[in-house]
Design an enzyme around this catalytic site. Sequence first.
Site, PDB file in Angstrom:
ATOM      1  N   GLU A  47      12.732 -54.239  55.593  1.00 40.40           N
ATOM      2  CA  GLU A  47      13.743 -55.205  56.062  1.00 40.40           C
ATOM      3  C   GLU A  47      14.882 -54.431  56.733  1.00 40.40           C
ATOM      4  O   GLU A  47      15.204 -53.318  56.305  1.00 40.40           O
ATOM      5  CB  GLU A  47      14.297 -55.934  54.820  1.00 40.40           C
ATOM      6  CG  GLU A  47      15.488 -56.842  55.084  1.00 40.40           C
ATOM      7  CD  GLU A  47      16.175 -57.308  53.782  1.00 40.40           C
ATOM      8  OE1 GLU A  47      16.250 -56.519  52.796  1.00 40.40           O
ATOM      9  OE2 GLU A  47      16.631 -58.458  53.753  1.00 40.40           O
ATOM     10  N   ASN A 110      18.139 -62.782  59.771  1.00 39.15           N
ATOM     11  CA  ASN A 110      17.493 -61.602  59.189  1.00 39.15           C
ATOM     12  C   ASN A 110      16.000 -61.805  59.466  1.00 39.15           C
ATOM     13  O   ASN A 110      15.355 -62.647  58.837  1.00 39.15           O
ATOM     14  CB  ASN A 110      17.801 -61.556  57.685  1.00 39.15           C
ATOM     15  CG  ASN A 110      17.336 -60.274  57.031  1.00 39.15           C
ATOM     16  OD1 ASN A 110      16.479 -59.572  57.562  1.00 39.15           O
ATOM     17  ND2 ASN A 110      17.881 -59.977  55.864  1.00 39.15           N
ATOM     18  N   LYS A 127      14.282 -64.877  57.728  1.00 41.66           N
ATOM     19  CA  LYS A 127      14.415 -64.931  56.264  1.00 41.66           C
ATOM     20  C   LYS A 127      15.009 -66.251  55.787  1.00 41.66           C
ATOM     21  O   LYS A 127      16.074 -66.666  56.280  1.00 41.66           O
ATOM     22  CB  LYS A 127      15.286 -63.753  55.801  1.00 41.66           C
ATOM     23  CG  LYS A 127      15.412 -63.592  54.291  1.00 41.66           C
ATOM     24  CD  LYS A 127      16.185 -62.307  53.988  1.00 41.66           C
ATOM     25  CE  LYS A 127      16.313 -62.025  52.512  1.00 41.66           C
ATOM     26  NZ  LYS A 127      17.033 -60.748  52.255  1.00 41.66           N
ATOM     27  N   GLU A 146      24.799 -61.398  52.487  1.00 43.81           N
ATOM     28  CA  GLU A 146      23.792 -62.015  53.377  1.00 43.81           C
ATOM     29  C   GLU A 146      24.120 -63.472  53.673  1.00 43.81           C
ATOM     30  O   GLU A 146      23.864 -63.957  54.771  1.00 43.81           O
ATOM     31  CB  GLU A 146      22.400 -61.912  52.754  1.00 43.81           C
ATOM     32  CG  GLU A 146      21.843 -60.510  52.793  1.00 43.81           C
ATOM     33  CD  GLU A 146      20.349 -60.504  52.536  1.00 43.81           C
ATOM     34  OE1 GLU A 146      19.594 -61.069  53.326  1.00 43.81           O
ATOM     35  OE2 GLU A 146      19.943 -59.910  51.516  1.00 43.81           O
ATOM     36  N   CYS A 177      12.270 -59.463  51.736  1.00 38.25           N
ATOM     37  CA  CYS A 177      12.983 -59.075  50.524  1.00 38.25           C
ATOM     38  C   CYS A 177      13.068 -60.172  49.467  1.00 38.25           C
ATOM     39  O   CYS A 177      12.123 -60.439  48.763  1.00 38.25           O
ATOM     40  CB  CYS A 177      14.361 -58.511  50.866  1.00 38.25           C
ATOM     41  SG  CYS A 177      15.029 -57.609  49.435  1.00 38.25           S
ATOM     42  N   ASN A 202      15.167 -54.392  50.957  1.00 35.77           N
ATOM     43  CA  ASN A 202      16.250 -53.473  50.567  1.00 35.77           C
ATOM     44  C   ASN A 202      16.738 -53.999  49.225  1.00 35.77           C
ATOM     45  O   ASN A 202      17.410 -55.039  49.172  1.00 35.77           O
ATOM     46  CB  ASN A 202      17.448 -53.569  51.522  1.00 35.77           C
ATOM     47  CG  ASN A 202      17.260 -52.864  52.840  1.00 35.77           C
ATOM     48  OD1 ASN A 202      17.662 -51.719  53.015  1.00 35.77           O
ATOM     49  ND2 ASN A 202      16.671 -53.563  53.798  1.00 35.77           N
TER      50      ASN A 202
HETATM   51  N1  CDT Z   1      17.837 -57.727  50.634  1.00 35.72           N
HETATM   52  C1  CDT Z   1      17.629 -58.526  49.569  1.00 35.72           C
HETATM   53  O1  CDT Z   1      17.233 -59.681  49.714  1.00 35.72           O
HETATM   54  N2  CDT Z   1      17.895 -57.980  48.356  1.00 35.72           N
HETATM   55  C2  CDT Z   1      17.815 -58.736  47.150  1.00 35.72           C
HETATM   56  C3  CDT Z   1      18.806 -58.268  46.179  1.00 35.72           C
HETATM   57  C4  CDT Z   1      19.192 -59.413  45.358  1.00 35.72           C
HETATM   58  S1  CDT Z   1      20.124 -59.015  44.028  1.00 35.72           S
HETATM   59  C5  CDT Z   1      19.003 -59.513  42.816  1.00 35.72           C
HETATM   60  C6  CDT Z   1      16.448 -58.677  46.477  1.00 35.72           C
HETATM   61  O2  CDT Z   1      15.977 -59.735  46.059  1.00 35.72           O
HETATM   62  O3  CDT Z   1      15.881 -57.614  46.320  1.00 35.72           O
END
Ligand code: CDT
Length: 318
Positions: A47, A110, A127, A146, A177, A202
Amino acid sequence: MPRFVTVGAAQLGPIHRDDTRAQVVDRQLALMHSAHRHGCDLVVFPELALTTFFPRWHFERQQDVDAFFEPTMPGPDTARLFEAARKLSLGFYLGYAELVVEEGRSRHFNTSILVDKSGAIVGKYRKIHLPGHAEHEPWRRFQHLEKRYFERGDLGFPVFRASFGEGGPGLYGMAICNDRRWPETYRVMGLQAVEMVLIGYNTPVHNPPAPEHDALSHFHNELVMQAGAYQNGTWVVGVAKAGCEDGVDQIGNSIIVAPSGEIVAACSTTGDELALARCDLDLTRSFKNTTFNFARHREPDAYRMIVERKGAEPPPER
Ligand code: CDT
C-alpha cells in the site's frame, strides 16, 4: 490445462520522508528484476508504495498533503515500472495515493492498480475501509489520518479477468491494508469467483487506542488473510511496507496463502525482500465446489442484517 501463476510478494522496507520517488522506484525495479530471474509472472507491492506512510502526520496545508499524491499514473517516475513490466513480461500490483480532478473537484483516494505483462492497467481499486481518525489527536505518539486525507473508495470490490501465468486467465481482486481485516472484503470478491486477492499494507506495530493488541500484530495479520483465503477458496497475497519508517515500526510478515488457508511463502525480514510461490489457480476448485459452494450452501436471506445494519446493537431486553 492447469493454470499456474508464479507470484512474488515484493515487500518493501521503510521509505523515509526524504526519499525521492526515483529512489523508491529503483528499489522496486530491483525487486522486479529479481522476481523475473526467479520466474515470477506477477509481483505485489505494498500500500502507498511510493512514499512514506504520510497519514502518520497532521498537515495544516493541503499542498503538503498533495505532495504525497500521484496526479498521473504512469507518471514521470513510475513510467519505469510500466516499461519494466513490458520488458520483463511481468505484471504488478502497486498501491499509491491517487489525486484525480473530477467535475472540477480534487479527489483523493488510497488506490491500487493491477498492471498486466504488456504494461497496461487492467484493474483499479480504491480503498474502502479507511481506518484511523479525521481530526488531529495530539495525544497519540503518531497519527493515523486516513479518514482525513482520503475519500472512501467508490469502485466497490471489483474482480478482473487477467492473464499472468500459464494455462489461461485467472480472476483477480484487490484490497488495501485495513480491508483485509473485514470478512465482507473477501466475500464480495468470493461472490465474483475470485481466485487471487492481492493486498498491500502498512501496519504500525503499535496501535495507540489499543496498545494491548500490539503483541498480536502478526497473529492478526495471518489470521484474517488465512481465514479470507479458506472461506472463499482463493489465494491471498499480503505484502507489507515494513520496518522502522520515520521512527514508527511497521510489521513485515508478508505472506502468500493458499485456498486451503495454509501459508505457502513468507518474508522473514522487515526490509526489501521477495517471497514467492507457484500458485495453481485450480486449487481453488475443491474449496469452491465443496464446503464453500456458495450457490448450494449460502443462505443470504439469513444474512440481511449485514447490509441493513452498520453498528452492533444488542437485542432488546425482555
Ligand atoms: N494502513 C492501514 O490501513 N493500517 C491499519 C492500521 C489500523 S490500526 C489497527 C491496518 O489495519 O493495518
